[in-house]
Design a protein around this motif. Structure first.
Motif, PDB file in Angstrom:
ATOM      1  N   ARG A  75      39.697  50.026  48.273  1.00 23.81           N
ATOM      2  CA  ARG A  75      40.794  49.295  48.548  1.00 23.81           C
ATOM      3  C   ARG A  75      41.532  49.562  49.876  1.00 23.81           C
ATOM      4  NH1 ARG A  75      43.404  45.533  44.472  1.00 23.81           N
ATOM      5  NH2 ARG A  75      42.186  45.829  42.691  1.00 23.81           N
ATOM      6  N   VAL A  98      46.578  47.426  51.952  1.00 22.41           N
ATOM      7  CA  VAL A  98      46.735  46.824  50.292  1.00 22.41           C
ATOM      8  C   VAL A  98      47.906  47.605  49.644  1.00 22.41           C
ATOM      9  CG1 VAL A  98      45.381  46.717  48.190  1.00 22.41           C
ATOM     10  CG2 VAL A  98      44.122  46.598  50.213  1.00 22.41           C
ATOM     11  N   ARG A 116      48.600  42.225  45.554  1.00 16.82           N
ATOM     12  CA  ARG A 116      47.503  43.355  45.654  1.00 16.82           C
ATOM     13  C   ARG A 116      46.127  42.975  45.609  1.00 16.82           C
ATOM     14  NH1 ARG A 116      45.965  47.754  42.524  1.00 16.82           N
ATOM     15  NH2 ARG A 116      46.059  49.482  43.857  1.00 16.82           N
ATOM     16  N   ASP A 117      45.882  42.004  44.635  1.00 20.23           N
ATOM     17  CA  ASP A 117      44.554  41.207  44.762  1.00 20.23           C
ATOM     18  C   ASP A 117      44.235  40.511  45.882  1.00 20.23           C
ATOM     19  OD1 ASP A 117      44.214  42.563  42.235  1.00 20.23           O
ATOM     20  OD2 ASP A 117      44.532  40.758  40.985  1.00 20.23           O
ATOM     21  N   ALA A 120      43.522  42.667  48.911  1.00 18.94           N
ATOM     22  CA  ALA A 120      42.193  43.328  48.468  1.00 18.94           C
ATOM     23  C   ALA A 120      41.068  42.438  48.733  1.00 18.94           C
ATOM     24  CB  ALA A 120      41.972  43.951  46.922  1.00 18.94           C
ATOM     25  N   GLY A 150      34.761  46.455  44.336  1.00 17.52           N
ATOM     26  CA  GLY A 150      34.701  46.118  45.759  1.00 17.52           C
ATOM     27  C   GLY A 150      33.400  46.050  46.293  1.00 17.52           C
TER      28      GLY A 150
END
Length: 197
Positions: A75, A98, A116-117, A120, A150
């Motif tokens: 991230r 992030v 946050r998502d 990312a 990720g």
């Protein structure tokens, strides 16, 4: 992990510490010492070895791929490189902001989690764009490391999921140039498991 160039000395030190050692081969090289200690060494990239049970033959069986790739993703950061043998021929290291975790509860926590998502996802897309550029047409193996979700996302977005993949140990912190170079060394090193009696 033991660099191939240091493995013969490593085995010599093992024998000095544990006594006479009997070697056997397949799928790597194994050594069992008279005191009950043992080691098991594997060649990089999952290469299977079934030749003579000699250190020199084991090492001679390994050559770095002529064309291979490396992808690290966590991230907020990524590193991608294309290599010929042990030489990096193209690379990119980047970062994207992030949002960190928050201790807030309720709707605030959900809002931060969504943000946050999204951040990312943007970071993974940037990593995938550079992976697609630097690893276009790659036929050799792809070494990957970092956040599992990720890495999987970046590999899929870049269209690299059909390449043979080899995971390296976790990448600490945000990938930087030093992380990339360390990961290259890890990818080209022998994996050695040791049991001391």
């Amino acid at each position: 992990m033991v660099p191939a160039g240091r493995f013969a000395r490593w085995v010599s030190n093992f024998v000095t510490a544990h006594g006479a050692t009997f070697h056997s081969a397949g799928p790597g090289l194994e050594g069992r010492a008279e005191d009950g200690s043992w080691f098991r060494a594997s060649l990089p990239f999952g290469t299977v070895y079934d030749g003579p049970a000699e250190v020199s033959d084991f090492l001679d069986a390994w050559t770095a791929p002529a064309d291979w790739g490396l992808l690290l993703a966590r991230r907020g950061g990524y590193a991608v490189a294309r290599l010929h043998g042990e030489r990096i021929v193209s690379s990119k290291v980047g970062q994207r902001h992030v949002q960190g975790r928050t201790k807030a509860g309720g709707q605030s926590q959900q809002r931060f989690a969504r943000r946050r998502d999204n951040q990312a996802r943007v970071a993974w897309q940037a990593a995938a764009e550079h992976a697609g550029t630097h690893l276009a047409g790659l036929r050799g193996p792809l070494t990957v490391g970092g956040d599992h979700a990720g890495v999987v996302a970046v590999v899929e977005m870049a269209g690299l999921e059909d390449l043979p993949q080899h995971w390296i140990s976790d990448v600490p912190g945000t990938p930087r140039r030093a992380s990339l170079e360390a990961a290259v060394g890890d990818a080209l090193s022998l994996a050695v498991e040791v049991h001391n009696s």
